[in-house]
Each structure stands twice: as structure tokens, then as C-alpha cells.
Design a protein around this motif. Structure first.
Motif, short mmCIF file in Angstrom:
data_model
loop_
_atom_site.label_atom_id
_atom_site.label_comp_id
_atom_site.label_asym_id
_atom_site.label_seq_id
_atom_site.Cartn_x
_atom_site.Cartn_y
_atom_site.Cartn_z
N ILE A 52 32.31 -44.20 32.47
CA ILE A 52 32.27 -42.86 33.06
C ILE A 52 31.71 -41.88 32.03
O ILE A 52 32.13 -41.89 30.88
CB ILE A 52 33.68 -42.39 33.47
N VAL A 53 30.77 -41.05 32.45
CA VAL A 53 30.26 -39.99 31.60
C VAL A 53 30.70 -38.67 32.21
O VAL A 53 30.43 -38.38 33.37
CB VAL A 53 28.72 -40.03 31.50
N VAL A 54 31.40 -37.86 31.42
CA VAL A 54 31.89 -36.57 31.89
C VAL A 54 31.11 -35.48 31.17
O VAL A 54 31.14 -35.41 29.95
CB VAL A 54 33.41 -36.41 31.59
N ASN A 55 30.43 -34.64 31.92
CA ASN A 55 29.67 -33.55 31.33
C ASN A 55 30.62 -32.37 31.07
O ASN A 55 31.11 -31.75 32.01
CB ASN A 55 28.55 -33.13 32.27
N MET A 56 30.88 -32.07 29.81
CA MET A 56 31.83 -31.02 29.43
C MET A 56 31.21 -29.63 29.43
O MET A 56 31.91 -28.66 29.20
CB MET A 56 32.38 -31.31 28.02
N GLY A 57 29.92 -29.51 29.65
CA GLY A 57 29.28 -28.21 29.65
C GLY A 57 28.84 -27.79 28.26
O GLY A 57 28.93 -28.56 27.31
N SER A 58 28.36 -26.56 28.13
CA SER A 58 27.94 -26.01 26.84
C SER A 58 28.82 -24.82 26.50
O SER A 58 29.03 -23.94 27.35
CB SER A 58 26.48 -25.55 26.91
N TRP A 59 29.30 -24.78 25.28
CA TRP A 59 30.22 -23.73 24.84
C TRP A 59 29.79 -23.19 23.48
O TRP A 59 29.44 -23.95 22.59
CB TRP A 59 31.65 -24.27 24.74
N ALA A 60 29.85 -21.92 23.32
CA ALA A 60 29.59 -21.29 22.02
C ALA A 60 30.88 -21.24 21.22
O ALA A 60 31.96 -21.03 21.78
CB ALA A 60 29.06 -19.87 22.22
N ALA A 61 30.78 -21.46 19.94
CA ALA A 61 31.96 -21.42 19.08
C ALA A 61 32.69 -20.09 19.20
O ALA A 61 33.92 -20.03 19.14
CB ALA A 61 31.57 -21.69 17.63
N LYS A 62 31.95 -19.01 19.44
CA LYS A 62 32.57 -17.69 19.53
C LYS A 62 33.43 -17.52 20.78
O LYS A 62 34.19 -16.57 20.88
CB LYS A 62 31.51 -16.59 19.45
N GLN A 63 33.34 -18.46 21.74
CA GLN A 63 34.18 -18.41 22.93
C GLN A 63 35.64 -18.74 22.62
O GLN A 63 36.52 -18.45 23.41
CB GLN A 63 33.65 -19.34 24.02
N PHE A 64 35.87 -19.36 21.48
CA PHE A 64 37.22 -19.68 21.05
C PHE A 64 37.68 -18.56 20.12
O PHE A 64 37.25 -18.47 18.97
CB PHE A 64 37.24 -21.03 20.32
N THR A 65 38.53 -17.70 20.63
CA THR A 65 38.90 -16.49 19.90
C THR A 65 40.18 -16.62 19.08
O THR A 65 40.57 -15.67 18.42
CB THR A 65 39.05 -15.31 20.88
#
Length: 178
Positions: A52-65
Motif C-alpha cells: 500500500i502506498v499512502v500519499n501524505m501530501g505536502s507540508w511546510a515545516a512552518k505549518q508545525f507551530t
């Protein structure tokens, strides 16, 4: 009690840098690689759940506050079939290398990887399943022949500042039959 252990490989996860000029990166593939030895009174991991391949999306490090901050969870399903002679039921336990800051999360597992980030595994109600905690597989009784187990994976910050990089982790799950 009989057990069946299956390996999950969470891989190719990259956090976006907040550096100028970098606008997107691949964050999001989780490979679930499953192998099994079948025993009497058990279930098989179905063919569609073998890889199974799960696409986790794209996230910027700055989204984690801050520590504990997470992003939208991503769904994955593990299907069981050909379940026979189950007298009491099936339970499942996820294991893997625990994060040093939060041992309930999967640690990121390679050199040069993102820092201050880990992966949470969630149940179908989006409640975290701590590593090593056993849960009952629902929807599978003595007369059931199959079950679809819904889970979610989710990035979670373990410190105030997430440092971008690859974010890979490996886990196993064990099915126990009673």
C-alpha cells in the motif's frame, strides 16, 4: 494465542523547507509492505493490502507551530480475508522504533532526516494508537470471513521548531488470535 507479524514501511516522506525558492517537495508516500506466515485459526492479509502506498501530501515545516502540532491525517486500510475458526477474536499491535521525545510515536529513521517530527498512527475514529498498545480488530466475529481495518497516519511535531528533511519510519503490526 497465535500471532502474525507484518511489516509496514513508511517511506519517502519529505518536509518542505521554508527557504526561498523551494516551493514544493514530495512529502508523501508510505509503503505498507506486508508478508505473513499463516497458521491455523487465522486470517490472511488480502492481496490489495500487500503493498500500500499512502500519499501524505505536502507540508511546510512552518505549518508545525509547536510541540504536539499535527497536520491532517491520511487514511489507509488493511484488509483481512479467509478468516477461519476464530473463537474469540483478533487483536492488533503496532510496533516500531519509538520517538525519543514521545515514545508513543514512530521515530523518523534515517540520517539527514527531518528533525523534531514523528509519525502517529490513528484508529478509525482518529484516536492515536500508541506503539505497543494492543487493540481489538472490530467487525470480525466467529462467523465473519473478512474485515477492513481503517487507520490513519499523521505527522506530529515533537518540539517547537521542525527542521525539514526526509521523514521516513518503519513499523510492524502483529495480529494475535485468541
Amino acid at each position: 494465542m497465535r500471532t502474525l507479524t507484518t511489516r509496514l514501511a513508511f517511506s519517502t516522506l519529505v518536509l518542505l523547507s521554508v527557504l526561498p525558492g523551494i516551493t514544493r517537495a514530495e512529502l508523501a508516500k508510505i509503503n505498507l509492505i506486508m508478508t505473513a506466515t499463516l497458521v491455523t485459526d487465522s486470517c490472511e492479509v488480502s492481496a490489495d493490502s500487500q503493498s500500500i502506498v499512502v500519499n501524505m501530501g505536502s507540508w511546510a515545516a512552518k505549518q508545525f507551530t509547536g510541540a504536539g502540532q499535527s497536520v491532517t491525517p491520511t487514511r489507509f486500510v488493511i484488509n483481512l480475508e479467509n478468516c477461519t475458526n476464530l473463537k474469540k477474536g483478533v487483536s492488533l499491535t503496532f510496533n516500531g522504533i519509538a520517538d525519543a521525545t514521545d515514545p508513543t510515536l514512530l521515530a523518523i529513521s534515517e540520517q539527514g532526516a527531518a528533525q523534531n517530527i514523528a509519525i502517529a498512527i490513528l484508529d478509525q475514529d482518529r484516536t492515536q494508537i500508541p506503539l505497543g498498545q494492543t487493540i481489538a480488530v472490530t467487525g470480525l466475529g466467529s462467523s465473519s470471513q473478512s474485515a477492513s481495518m481503517v487507520f490513519f497516519s499523521q505527522y506530529r511535531a515533537t518540539a517547537a521548531r521542525v527542521i525539514p528533511g526526509k521523514a521516513n519510519a518503519d513499523a510492524t503490526f502483529t495480529l494475535s488470535y485468541e
